[in-house]
Scaffold this active site. Structure first.
Site, PDB file in Angstrom:
ATOM      1  N   HIS A  61       0.834  -1.204   0.000  1.00 13.90           N
ATOM      2  CA  HIS A  61       0.000   0.000   0.000  1.00 13.90           C
ATOM      3  C   HIS A  61       0.871   1.257   0.000  1.00 13.90           C
ATOM      4  CE1 HIS A  61      -3.773  -2.276   1.140  1.00 13.90           C
ATOM      5  NE2 HIS A  61      -2.814  -3.160   1.362  1.00 13.90           N
ATOM      6  N   ASP A 166      -6.015   5.511   1.552  1.00 11.97           N
ATOM      7  CA  ASP A 166      -6.157   4.085   1.281  1.00 11.97           C
ATOM      8  C   ASP A 166      -7.542   3.612   1.718  1.00 11.97           C
ATOM      9  OD1 ASP A 166      -5.856   1.063   2.020  1.00 11.97           O
ATOM     10  OD2 ASP A 166      -4.044   1.505   0.870  1.00 11.97           O
ATOM     11  N   SER A 189      -6.954  -0.262  -3.432  1.00 12.63           N
ATOM     12  CA  SER A 189      -5.632  -0.866  -3.587  1.00 12.63           C
ATOM     13  C   SER A 189      -5.653  -2.233  -4.263  1.00 12.63           C
ATOM     14  CB  SER A 189      -4.955  -0.989  -2.221  1.00 12.63           C
ATOM     15  OG  SER A 189      -5.735  -1.805  -1.353  1.00 12.63           O
ATOM     16  N   HIS A 396       2.527 -14.546  -5.797  1.00 15.18           N
ATOM     17  CA  HIS A 396       1.378 -14.704  -4.910  1.00 15.18           C
ATOM     18  C   HIS A 396       0.156 -13.963  -5.451  1.00 15.18           C
ATOM     19  CE1 HIS A 396       3.078 -10.842  -4.109  1.00 15.18           C
ATOM     20  NE2 HIS A 396       2.171 -10.525  -3.219  1.00 15.18           N
ATOM     21  N   TRP A 399      -1.894  -7.440  -5.853  1.00 21.20           N
ATOM     22  CA  TRP A 399      -2.144  -6.560  -6.999  1.00 21.20           C
ATOM     23  C   TRP A 399      -0.921  -5.726  -7.368  1.00 21.20           C
ATOM     24  CZ3 TRP A 399      -4.469  -6.814 -11.132  1.00 21.20           C
ATOM     25  CH2 TRP A 399      -4.705  -5.703 -11.945  1.00 21.20           C
ATOM     26  N   ASN A 400      -0.136  -5.334  -6.376  1.00 19.78           N
ATOM     27  CA  ASN A 400       1.078  -4.581  -6.659  1.00 19.78           C
ATOM     28  C   ASN A 400       1.995  -5.365  -7.603  1.00 19.78           C
ATOM     29  OD1 ASN A 400       2.221  -1.975  -5.862  1.00 19.78           O
ATOM     30  ND2 ASN A 400       3.884  -3.151  -4.972  1.00 19.78           N
ATOM     31  N   SER A 401       2.197  -6.641  -7.302  1.00 17.36           N
ATOM     32  CA  SER A 401       3.051  -7.486  -8.144  1.00 17.36           C
ATOM     33  C   SER A 401       2.403  -7.750  -9.494  1.00 17.36           C
ATOM     34  CB  SER A 401       3.346  -8.818  -7.438  1.00 17.36           C
ATOM     35  OG  SER A 401       4.206  -8.616  -6.336  1.00 17.36           O
TER      36      SER A 401
END
Length: 503
Positions: A61, A166, A189, A396, A399-401
């Site tokens: 985040h 956030d 996020s 995994h 969402w960031n990845s």
């Protein structure tokens, strides 16, 4: 997420429960001094707009909102990034692709870090959600008064103060609605696909639009969240008092359908939304022969195009010793080259306490020498994904990845762990068709065998099917990178958001 599903139930009953909370005032004179020093000393005119970022103090985040800060600051808008001293330090140390200290209109406001317990992750937990950070999430509510005081101070110096918070931080910003020239925008996020699927499930799974039928493929929420998370979700839900719009770290090229469905249904209480992603830099880094880039990057430079699979489970997942052993053997037997980031999940405070060093099979690193690289520290994920030698990513599906991998055109072998990750895995493998499945969520309680790992890695990295998946991923990545360029759909959407908050 659990918070979102509770929100839908409240909306369907047509009421908001009143929030009763006692706030603990914290010392914030350091942030006030920083504001006084940084707030446009060379200007006597009132700035038209300033942005205040209020991230959840967890790496995925922090990272996204710091990247967004860079994008907004490029429009000559001052951005104030608020958080505890500990987590602002973490965000700056771990950012990829740019240097926050090189941008003069991003101001970090370091609040004293409230006390919280800092337990180690439990790699053997039945539910893989990072319960070790729950004490931090509870402590973060104590930022309510310091953040309000800061925003009030900024509001006196600008025509409009825009708070981007956030989706797990409404409690902290709830009092800002009393500031006349303040607006707030909720940063969602997770992916629009996952958020819409939570809404669909919470509303009784109504008939879906034909083009959204693949939402039916998402697994249930069982095993995604621990019971303790419900209390924190409810607290945040009941504090959500005003929202001028939603922001997504996605592109309409990736999931425009679901961004539009979210707006049409007003699923978060607003029809205004902007898809402004990817937030991360999208230009692929060039090989540099002279820079000291670290051993793993130097090793990557020597490998063939698309020949290496990158293995990383983010900052919130820990694998058991048994699972690490099976993964290690599967990678070895696949006979594919790999970089494996083998580190434990983050604690609430990443700078304090001991860190588990997970064991590998005996003489493993000797056996894979030259073909596999083990990284036990923080790794430059964005740079690794952007390297031409990287041809796949065991992830995994945080969402960031996902968004970083998509923007770099790298296909994913999906291994979801908790939260929204099983739904992101459906988006990757079945909607976008740019990945393969390693972990079947219906068998989440089982150890993924070395045989499954071996077959999945070979399928992605050494088969005709894998080549076709990689081609689709590369085409999507190219489209995403073009959309952030001048005249691209994301670039125009960012222009529209900036025009809106600067009106």
């Amino acid at each position: 997420m659990m918070m979102f599903m509770s929100y839908i139930k409240v909306r369907r009953q047509h009421y908001w429960k009143s929030q009763k909370a006692v706030c603990v005032r914290m010392a914030n004179h350091l942030a006030m001094e920083n504001l006084s020093q940084n707030n446009h000393q060379n200007s006597v005119e009132k700035v038209s707009v300033a942005v205040v970022m209020v991230p959840l103090p967890a790496q995925g985040h922090l990272n996204q909102l710091l990247h967004l800060s860079r994008l907004i600051s490029a429009y000559n808008i001052p951005v104030h990034f608020v958080g505890t001293t500990t987590h602002n330090r973490q965000a700056k140390l771990r950012i990829h692709g740019w240097d926050p200290s090189a941008i003069t209109n991003i101001y970090f406001h370091d609040f004293p870090t409230p006390h919280f317990s800092n337990p180690l992750p439990d790699p053997n937990a039945a539910i893989k959600f990072p319960t070790q950070i729950l004490p931090l999430l509870r402590a973060s509510t104590l930022l309510r008064q310091p953040v309000y005081d800061l925003v009030q101070r900024i509001s006196a110096t600008v025509g409009r103060v825009v708070v981007v918070y956030d989706s797990m931080m409404p409690y902290v910003v709830q009092d800002i609605c009393s500031i006349p020239n303040a607006e707030s925008y909720c940063f969602q996020s997770i992916s629009a696909f996952s958020l819409y699927s939570f809404y669909w499930e919470a509303t009784g799974k109504p008939v879906l639009p034909t083009e959204a039928k693949l939402v039916e493929e998402v697994p249930s929420m069982e095993g995604c969240f621990p019971p303790e998370f419900a209390e924190i979700s409810k607290l945040q839900l009941n504090a959500r008092k005003f929202n001028s719009g939603d922001l997504y770290n996605t592109s309409r090229v990736i999931e425009g359908l679901y961004v539009d469905l979210m707006a049409k249904e007003k699923t978060t209480g607003t029809e205004r939304n902007w898809a402004l992603g990817p937030f991360n830099p999208v230009s692929k880094p060039q090989r540099k022969e002279t820079d000291n880039r670290g051993a793993c990057m130097e090793w990557l430079d020597k490998q063939e195009l698309n020949s290496v699979i990158f293995v990383s489970f983010g900052t919130t997942s820990s694998l058991s010793n048994e699972q690490i052993s099976e993964l290690a053997l599967g990678l070895e037997r696949s006979e594919q080259k790999f970089i494996w980031v083998l580190r434990d999940a983050d604690k609430g405070d990443v700078f304090q306490g001991e860190v588990r060093r997970a064991p590998l099979p005996e003489k493993y690193e000797e056996r894979v020498e030259g073909r596999g690289v083990i990284v036990r520290d923080w790794a430059p994920q964005l740079e690794i994904l952007g390297h031409p030698s990287t041809g796949g990513f065991i992830s995994h599906c945080g969402w960031n990845s996902c968004i970083e991998s998509i923007s770099m055109g790298v296909p994913i072998a999906a291994w979801p762990m908790h939260s929204d990750q099983p739904r992101n895995a459906v988006l990757i493998t079945k909607v976008l068709r740019i990945g393969v499945e390693i972990k079947d969520w219906s068998r989440r309680d089982e150890v993924v065998s070395s045989t499954t790992v071996e077959k999945s890695v070979r399928r992605l990295m050494a088969s005709g099917e894998g080549d076709e998946i990689r081609r689709r991923a590369e085409e999507l990545g190219d489209a995403v990178r073009k959309c952030v360029m001048k005249g691209g759909i994301t670039n125009m959407e960012m222009d529209d958001f900036i025009a809106h908050i600067s009106r």
